[in-house]
Design a protein around this motif. Structure first.
Motif, PDB file in Angstrom:
ATOM      1  N   PRO A  10     -32.178  39.452  37.385  1.00 21.19           N
ATOM      2  CA  PRO A  10     -33.391  38.689  37.685  1.00 21.19           C
ATOM      3  C   PRO A  10     -34.481  39.587  38.245  1.00 21.19           C
ATOM      4  CG  PRO A  10     -31.668  38.241  39.294  1.00 21.19           C
ATOM      5  CD  PRO A  10     -31.029  39.032  38.223  1.00 21.19           C
ATOM      6  N   LEU A  11     -35.673  39.030  38.327  1.00 18.59           N
ATOM      7  CA  LEU A  11     -36.861  39.804  38.657  1.00 18.59           C
ATOM      8  C   LEU A  11     -36.708  40.593  39.961  1.00 18.59           C
ATOM      9  CD1 LEU A  11     -39.620  40.251  37.357  1.00 18.59           C
ATOM     10  CD2 LEU A  11     -40.513  38.412  38.790  1.00 18.59           C
ATOM     11  N   ARG A  12     -36.205  39.947  41.006  1.00 22.93           N
ATOM     12  CA  ARG A  12     -36.096  40.655  42.284  1.00 22.93           C
ATOM     13  C   ARG A  12     -35.022  41.741  42.216  1.00 22.93           C
ATOM     14  NH1 ARG A  12     -38.654  39.638  46.604  1.00 22.93           N
ATOM     15  NH2 ARG A  12     -39.143  37.473  46.072  1.00 22.93           N
ATOM     16  N   GLY A  13     -33.950  41.464  41.477  1.00 26.70           N
ATOM     17  CA  GLY A  13     -32.922  42.482  41.304  1.00 26.70           C
ATOM     18  C   GLY A  13     -33.460  43.666  40.524  1.00 26.70           C
ATOM     19  N   TYR A 121     -42.562  47.711  42.372  1.00 27.32           N
ATOM     20  CA  TYR A 121     -43.519  47.039  43.252  1.00 27.32           C
ATOM     21  C   TYR A 121     -44.112  45.803  42.569  1.00 27.32           C
ATOM     22  CZ  TYR A 121     -48.231  46.284  45.174  1.00 27.32           C
ATOM     23  OH  TYR A 121     -49.393  45.726  45.680  1.00 27.32           O
ATOM     24  N   LEU A 122     -44.500  45.948  41.295  1.00 31.64           N
ATOM     25  CA  LEU A 122     -45.076  44.817  40.569  1.00 31.64           C
ATOM     26  C   LEU A 122     -44.057  43.699  40.397  1.00 31.64           C
ATOM     27  CD1 LEU A 122     -47.147  46.656  37.801  1.00 31.64           C
ATOM     28  CD2 LEU A 122     -47.999  45.578  39.892  1.00 31.64           C
ATOM     29  N   ASP A 123     -42.809  44.062  40.087  1.00 30.59           N
ATOM     30  CA  ASP A 123     -41.768  43.047  39.970  1.00 30.59           C
ATOM     31  C   ASP A 123     -41.572  42.312  41.292  1.00 30.59           C
ATOM     32  OD1 ASP A 123     -41.276  43.499  37.321  1.00 30.59           O
ATOM     33  OD2 ASP A 123     -39.394  44.571  37.599  1.00 30.59           O
ATOM     34  N   ALA A 127     -42.093  38.383  42.004  1.00 31.69           N
ATOM     35  CA  ALA A 127     -41.019  37.566  42.554  1.00 31.69           C
ATOM     36  C   ALA A 127     -41.507  36.799  43.785  1.00 31.69           C
ATOM     37  CB  ALA A 127     -39.816  38.438  42.901  1.00 31.69           C
ATOM     38  N   ASP A 128     -42.289  37.480  44.628  1.00 28.96           N
ATOM     39  CA  ASP A 128     -42.854  36.810  45.809  1.00 28.96           C
ATOM     40  C   ASP A 128     -43.786  35.671  45.396  1.00 28.96           C
ATOM     41  OD1 ASP A 128     -41.491  38.522  47.472  1.00 28.96           O
ATOM     42  OD2 ASP A 128     -43.211  39.851  47.821  1.00 28.96           O
ATOM     43  N   ASP A 132     -43.486  31.572  46.112  1.00 26.80           N
ATOM     44  CA  ASP A 132     -44.557  30.797  46.749  1.00 26.80           C
ATOM     45  C   ASP A 132     -45.244  29.839  45.779  1.00 26.80           C
ATOM     46  OD1 ASP A 132     -44.053  32.172  49.074  1.00 26.80           O
ATOM     47  OD2 ASP A 132     -45.569  33.710  48.683  1.00 26.80           O
ATOM     48  N   ASP A 133     -44.705  29.774  44.548  1.00 26.76           N
ATOM     49  CA  ASP A 133     -45.264  28.904  43.516  1.00 26.76           C
ATOM     50  C   ASP A 133     -46.732  29.229  43.262  1.00 26.76           C
ATOM     51  OD1 ASP A 133     -45.010  26.977  41.571  1.00 26.76           O
ATOM     52  OD2 ASP A 133     -45.585  25.317  42.878  1.00 26.76           O
ATOM     53  N   VAL A 134     -47.004  30.553  43.163  1.00 30.24           N
ATOM     54  CA  VAL A 134     -48.366  31.039  42.934  1.00 30.24           C
ATOM     55  C   VAL A 134     -48.417  31.700  41.565  1.00 30.24           C
ATOM     56  CG1 VAL A 134     -50.146  32.655  43.715  1.00 30.24           C
ATOM     57  CG2 VAL A 134     -48.779  31.393  45.396  1.00 30.24           C
ATOM     58  N   LEU A 135     -49.516  31.532  40.851  1.00 26.18           N
ATOM     59  CA  LEU A 135     -49.669  32.166  39.549  1.00 26.18           C
ATOM     60  C   LEU A 135     -49.709  33.689  39.702  1.00 26.18           C
ATOM     61  CD1 LEU A 135     -52.368  29.858  37.878  1.00 26.18           C
ATOM     62  CD2 LEU A 135     -49.900  29.870  37.485  1.00 26.18           C
ATOM     63  N   SER A 136     -49.091  34.396  38.749  1.00 27.02           N
ATOM     64  CA  SER A 136     -49.005  35.857  38.861  1.00 27.02           C
ATOM     65  C   SER A 136     -49.545  36.541  37.616  1.00 27.02           C
ATOM     66  CB  SER A 136     -47.547  36.269  39.085  1.00 27.02           C
ATOM     67  OG  SER A 136     -46.706  35.767  38.053  1.00 27.02           O
TER      68      SER A 136
END
Length: 327
Positions: A10-13, A121-123, A127-128, A132-136
């Motif tokens: 997954p993204l954070r991993g 860093y971008l990943d 993930a953050d 936070d249910d924010v568009l990325s």
């Protein structure tokens, strides 16, 4: 084998893996980093270290990245094959625009470690944002442009060079990094922006009538001209194979000495044949890489440069013999 598929990583991993890999490539296998590998299954799969001690692993790392393969985008993309310059400045600009501020005191911005750290860093930022249910969209766009315009163009020759060394775990690292880049690219909603190679044209080393043996050696050491990375390890191997001393000094010194020795002792044709074989091996790797989505155009570019080098070698045999005779 490390599974880089999105459902397995997954993204954070993925962010953590890229960040760790970047740090490892910048610092080497320090006791602290080595201690992080053992308890983490994903890191053990990615980095199956073979040596029994940190000092042994550090020695392998030092030999590989200080002498044999230089993991800088500028070395692969610049027409002088040197670290820094416009390529490094352009990559640093990418970082600044995205709010990434790596420590550049020990290595310039175009080092592979910094590039992987940037992608990590971008990943992490994405993930953050998801948490936070924010568009990325801006984060995804930054990654798209960076991979499109930078990473996928200079990765092919570095990948082949690392694989050729056979030094683990860095040779096998290229397999899962290529899969990871492909997985990242396939996840982009936007198409790749350009398939135009951001590289200079490749001159013939004997275009200048005053060119000598050293000019040929220097040309063969510029990846963006030849399509491949000729390392000190390659030169030592060839020198041993043909019993043609390469001496000491810079890589250019050693290759110049190897060419002179080989043609002086009648093994020049055999040396050129070995270089053709080396080009054939690189081309096969590029063909395989080109089967990965998003790497088709870069792989084709590096194949084209290999073809040009093969043709160039076929035209300089008599010139090499003449240059050695008059040396």
């Amino acid at each position: 084998m490390l599974d880089t598929a999105a459902d397995a990583l997954p993204l954070r991993g993925r962010s953590q893996l890229l960040t760790f890999t970047g740090q490892l490539l910048l610092e080497g296998p320090t006791p602290m980093l080595m201690a992080m590998v053992s308890p983490e299954e994903r890191l053990r799969q990615a980095f199956p270290f073979a040596a029994t001690s940190v000092d042994e692993e550090a020695a392998v790392f030092h030999q590989l990245f200080s002498y044999d393969v230089h993991p800088y985008a500028s070395v692969m993309m610049d027409d002088e094959g040197r670290v820094g310059g416009r390529v490094s400045a352009a990559i640093h600009h990418f970082y600044q625009k995205a709010g990434y501020a790596p420590d550049l005191r020990s290595e310039p911005a175009d080092h592979l470690g910094h590039a992987l750290g940037f992608l990590g860093y971008l990943d992490g930022e994405e993930a953050d944002a998801a948490d936070d249910d924010v568009l990325s969209g801006d984060i995804q766009a930054a990654r798209t442009v960076f991979v499109d315009q930078i990473m996928r163009w200079w990765w092919p020759p570095l990948m082949v060079a690392l694989q050729r060394t056979g030094r683990e775990p860095y040779a096998s690292m290229t397999t899962w990094l290529t899969a990871l880049f492909t997985e990242m690219a396939d996840g982009f909603s936007a198409p790749m922006a350009t398939d135009t190679p951001p590289f200079p044209s490749a001159p013939h080393p004997l275009e200048d009538p005053s060119a000598g043996l050293r000019d040929i050696a220097a040309h063969l050491l510029v990846p963006v001209y030849t399509g491949v990375v000729l390392t000190r390890q390659d030169i030592r191997r060839l020198a041993h194979q043909f019993e043609a001393p390469s001496g000491f000094g810079t890589t250019t010194d050693q290759l110049e000495n190897l060419l002179r020795s080989a043609f002086r002792f009648d093994t020049g044709d055999a040396l050129l044949s070995a270089l053709h074989q080396w080009l054939d091996e690189a081309e096969r790797e590029y063909v395989e890489l080109g089967s990965h989505s998003r790497f088709g155009a870069p792989a084709a570019f590096w194949q084209e440069r290999v073809h040009g080098t093969r043709a160039m070698l076929a035209t300089i045999t008599s010139a090499l013999e003449r240059l050695v005779d008059t040396d």
